[in-house]
Scaffold this motif. Sequence first.
Motif, short mmCIF file in Angstrom:
data_model
loop_
_atom_site.label_atom_id
_atom_site.label_comp_id
_atom_site.label_asym_id
_atom_site.label_seq_id
_atom_site.Cartn_x
_atom_site.Cartn_y
_atom_site.Cartn_z
N ASN A 47 -0.68 -12.52 5.73
CA ASN A 47 0.18 -11.92 4.70
C ASN A 47 -0.64 -11.42 3.52
N ILE A 48 -1.94 -11.16 3.74
CA ILE A 48 -2.80 -10.66 2.69
C ILE A 48 -3.25 -9.25 3.04
N ALA A 49 -2.86 -8.28 2.21
CA ALA A 49 -3.31 -6.90 2.38
C ALA A 49 -4.55 -6.70 1.52
N VAL A 50 -5.52 -5.98 2.07
CA VAL A 50 -6.80 -5.79 1.40
C VAL A 50 -7.00 -4.30 1.09
N CYS A 51 -7.58 -4.03 -0.08
CA CYS A 51 -7.97 -2.67 -0.40
C CYS A 51 -9.34 -2.41 0.19
N PRO A 52 -9.50 -1.31 0.97
CA PRO A 52 -10.80 -1.04 1.59
C PRO A 52 -11.86 -0.57 0.59
N SER A 53 -11.47 -0.20 -0.63
CA SER A 53 -12.42 0.34 -1.60
C SER A 53 -12.89 -0.66 -2.65
N CYS A 54 -12.11 -1.70 -2.88
CA CYS A 54 -12.49 -2.68 -3.89
C CYS A 54 -12.19 -4.08 -3.35
N SER A 55 -12.39 -5.07 -4.15
CA SER A 55 -12.24 -6.45 -3.65
C SER A 55 -10.83 -7.02 -3.85
N LEU A 56 -9.91 -6.21 -4.36
CA LEU A 56 -8.57 -6.72 -4.63
C LEU A 56 -7.78 -6.96 -3.35
N MET A 57 -6.92 -7.97 -3.42
CA MET A 57 -6.02 -8.30 -2.32
C MET A 57 -4.64 -8.56 -2.90
N CYS A 58 -3.60 -8.33 -2.10
CA CYS A 58 -2.25 -8.69 -2.54
C CYS A 58 -1.56 -9.46 -1.42
N GLU A 59 -0.69 -10.35 -1.85
CA GLU A 59 0.08 -11.15 -0.91
C GLU A 59 1.40 -10.45 -0.65
N ILE A 60 1.76 -10.34 0.62
CA ILE A 60 3.00 -9.69 1.01
C ILE A 60 4.07 -10.75 1.21
N ILE A 61 5.20 -10.55 0.53
CA ILE A 61 6.33 -11.46 0.65
C ILE A 61 7.29 -10.89 1.69
N PHE A 62 7.47 -11.62 2.79
CA PHE A 62 8.38 -11.14 3.85
C PHE A 62 8.80 -12.31 4.73
N ASP A 63 9.89 -12.09 5.45
CA ASP A 63 10.34 -13.00 6.49
C ASP A 63 10.05 -12.34 7.84
N GLU A 64 9.82 -13.15 8.85
CA GLU A 64 9.52 -12.63 10.19
C GLU A 64 10.59 -11.62 10.64
N ILE A 65 11.83 -11.89 10.31
CA ILE A 65 12.94 -11.00 10.72
C ILE A 65 12.81 -9.62 10.10
N ASP A 66 12.14 -9.53 8.93
CA ASP A 66 11.96 -8.24 8.26
C ASP A 66 11.14 -7.26 9.10
N LEU A 67 10.28 -7.78 9.97
CA LEU A 67 9.39 -6.91 10.74
C LEU A 67 10.11 -6.13 11.83
N GLN A 68 11.27 -6.62 12.27
CA GLN A 68 11.94 -6.00 13.42
C GLN A 68 12.29 -4.54 13.17
N GLU A 69 12.77 -4.21 11.97
CA GLU A 69 13.15 -2.81 11.71
C GLU A 69 11.92 -1.89 11.79
N TYR A 70 10.75 -2.40 11.41
CA TYR A 70 9.53 -1.60 11.50
C TYR A 70 9.04 -1.50 12.94
N LEU A 71 9.17 -2.59 13.69
CA LEU A 71 8.80 -2.56 15.12
C LEU A 71 9.68 -1.58 15.88
N ASP A 72 10.95 -1.48 15.47
CA ASP A 72 11.87 -0.54 16.12
C ASP A 72 11.42 0.91 15.91
N GLN A 73 10.75 1.18 14.78
CA GLN A 73 10.28 2.53 14.51
C GLN A 73 9.11 2.93 15.41
N ILE A 74 8.38 1.93 15.93
CA ILE A 74 7.22 2.19 16.76
C ILE A 74 7.63 2.50 18.19
N SER A 75 8.56 1.70 18.73
CA SER A 75 8.91 1.85 20.14
C SER A 75 10.03 2.85 20.39
#
Length: 75
Positions: A47-75
């Motif tokens: 749940n940690i997103a990293v910036c490829p250009s600097c050392s900053l990171m951010c924590e992503i707040i989500f529930d597992e169920i939140d991912l389904q709508e994005y997975l639906d966009q892929i398939s």
Amino acid sequence: MSETETIYDQIEIEDFTFDPDTQLFTYPCPCGDRFQISIYDLQDGENIAVCPSCSLMCEIIFDEIDLQEYLDQIS
């Protein structure tokens, strides 16, 4: 992640931009680049997103169920 690395911010998954082609979530970083993390990393419990250009990171707040709508966009 080591104890010396710090989290820049906690950000809700809804505030990220999802690209179904690259399967990446992105969010603007203060350095001008973008934090990024793949949907598969999120599925694996990462749940940690990293910036490829600097050392900053951010924590992503989500529930597992939140991912389904994005997975639906892929398939």
